[in-house]
Design a protein around this motif. Structure first.
Motif, PDB file in Angstrom:
ATOM      1  N   GLY A   1      48.118  17.616  74.290  1.00 41.90           N
ATOM      2  CA  GLY A   1      46.839  17.955  73.663  1.00 41.90           C
ATOM      3  C   GLY A   1      46.807  19.238  72.882  1.00 41.90           C
ATOM      4  N   TYR A   2      47.941  19.870  72.655  1.00 37.59           N
ATOM      5  CA  TYR A   2      47.970  21.124  71.895  1.00 37.59           C
ATOM      6  C   TYR A   2      47.726  20.840  70.411  1.00 37.59           C
ATOM      7  CZ  TYR A   2      49.912  23.686  75.898  1.00 37.59           C
ATOM      8  OH  TYR A   2      50.101  24.276  77.117  1.00 37.59           O
ATOM      9  N   THR A   3      47.055  21.790  69.738  1.00 40.02           N
ATOM     10  CA  THR A   3      46.866  21.690  68.288  1.00 40.02           C
ATOM     11  C   THR A   3      48.137  22.136  67.575  1.00 40.02           C
ATOM     12  OG1 THR A   3      46.051  23.965  68.049  1.00 40.02           O
ATOM     13  CG2 THR A   3      44.420  22.248  68.594  1.00 40.02           C
ATOM     14  N   TYR A   4      48.203  21.847  66.273  1.00 36.63           N
ATOM     15  CA  TYR A   4      49.366  22.270  65.499  1.00 36.63           C
ATOM     16  C   TYR A   4      49.523  23.789  65.558  1.00 36.63           C
ATOM     17  CZ  TYR A   4      49.943  17.634  63.345  1.00 36.63           C
ATOM     18  OH  TYR A   4      50.161  16.313  63.113  1.00 36.63           O
ATOM     19  N   LYS A   5      48.384  24.519  65.458  1.00 38.37           N
ATOM     20  CA  LYS A   5      48.445  25.979  65.484  1.00 38.37           C
ATOM     21  C   LYS A   5      48.975  26.485  66.825  1.00 38.37           C
ATOM     22  CE  LYS A   5      45.607  30.123  64.868  1.00 38.37           C
ATOM     23  NZ  LYS A   5      44.242  30.664  64.595  1.00 38.37           N
ATOM     24  N   GLU A   6      48.496  25.868  67.917  1.00 39.04           N
ATOM     25  CA  GLU A   6      48.942  26.279  69.257  1.00 39.04           C
ATOM     26  C   GLU A   6      50.428  25.982  69.445  1.00 39.04           C
ATOM     27  OE1 GLU A   6      44.802  25.710  71.814  1.00 39.04           O
ATOM     28  OE2 GLU A   6      46.122  23.991  71.447  1.00 39.04           O
ATOM     29  N   ILE A   7      50.877  24.845  68.929  1.00 40.04           N
ATOM     30  CA  ILE A   7      52.301  24.490  69.029  1.00 40.04           C
ATOM     31  C   ILE A   7      53.137  25.493  68.248  1.00 40.04           C
ATOM     32  CG2 ILE A   7      54.032  22.756  68.426  1.00 40.04           C
ATOM     33  CD1 ILE A   7      51.863  20.621  68.886  1.00 40.04           C
ATOM     34  N   ALA A   8      52.659  25.850  67.068  1.00 32.96           N
ATOM     35  CA  ALA A   8      53.389  26.817  66.236  1.00 32.96           C
ATOM     36  C   ALA A   8      53.531  28.146  66.963  1.00 32.96           C
ATOM     37  CB  ALA A   8      52.656  27.007  64.910  1.00 32.96           C
TER      38      ALA A   8
END
Length: 254
Positions: free
Chosen positions: A208-215
């Protein structure tokens, strides 16, 4: 089959085990007219069968499955030293028909077992095959077919009445451990096609992580995350992130 050929036909020595004397007489009569078959003994109970098999050492034992004192599995356990699961018996000395040489090493039992029963229940078939029988035929079999089955198991073949072999195949297929149970890696072409970084992105997307959080977690740019995510979708043939999450969960990659 250990006897010398008679008139060009090798004789197979057969021992009958069934608790119905009339049925044993019928089988004996049916086999009497078959070339290369000789009935050398019979028994109506487990104890009689174990003693007779050890004394006569037949090539093939025709074995009833259901008898009052334990039936075919009990005979197999006593003679072959196995329990119904096919594992070595844990108690009692197996009454094998083998002998010991001067070194004290026991020979393998010389008899082969062929179940002959009125029952065509899957649990009966599986139990006697796991116990060590080489085949299973029902009592609807003709005299000629029975003689052929006897010869075949004596020669090392496995013989079953129609459809009964399927029970055995299904049972052993279910029992066979998969690669996960054996501690071996499970190969999935789609999973194997992913790079280590793409798998990292996949796991975080599935959680459930967002792209920004993954980055931020992977110390890469959002654009790079988007590229990896696009590659993952293409390689796994999923249409969107929700489908990809379900796909990852089904493979325990989340």
């Amino acid at each position: 089959m250990t006897d010398e050929p008679v008139g060009g036909v090798r004789v197979c020595r057969v021992f009958l085990v069934d608790d119905h004397a009339v049925f044993r007489s019928g089988v004996r009569a049916e086999l009497a007219g078959q070339a290369g078959i000789e009935v050398v003994g019979e028994a109506g109970s487990v104890a009689e069968a174990v003693a007779g098999i050890g004394r006569v050492r037949p090539d093939v034992v025709l074995l009833d499955v259901h008898m009052p004192d334990g039936g075919g599995v009990a005979v197999l356990r006593s003679v072959l030293g196995t329990d119904p699961s096919g594992a070595p018996a844990t108690s009692g000395a197996p009454a094998t028909s083998g002998t010991s040489d001067a070194s004290g090493t026991s020979e393998a039992p010389v008899s082969t077992f062929l179940a002959l029963s009125v029952s065509d229940a899957a649990e009966d078939v599986i139990a006697v095959i796991r116990g060590g029988a080489r085949g299973y035929v029902t009592k609807t079999i003709s005299g000629g077919e029975l003689a052929d089955a006897v010869r075949r198991v004596a020669d090392g073949d496995a013989v079953f009445s129609p459809r009964l072999a399927g029970f055995v195949l299904d049972a052993f297929a279910r029992a066979a451990p998969g690669p996960e149970e054996r501690g071996e890696p499970v190969h999935d072409p789609e999973v194997d096609s992913l790079t280590p970084r793409e798998k990292e992105v996949l796991r975080l997307l599935a959680r459930g992580y967002t792209y920004k959080e993954i980055a931020e977690k992977l110390f890469i740019s959002v654009k790079t995350v988007e590229t990896h995510a696009s590659n993952v979708l293409r390689k796994t043939q999923q249409s969107n992130r929700h489908a990809l999450t379900r796909w990852a969960q089904s493979r325990h990659l989340d």
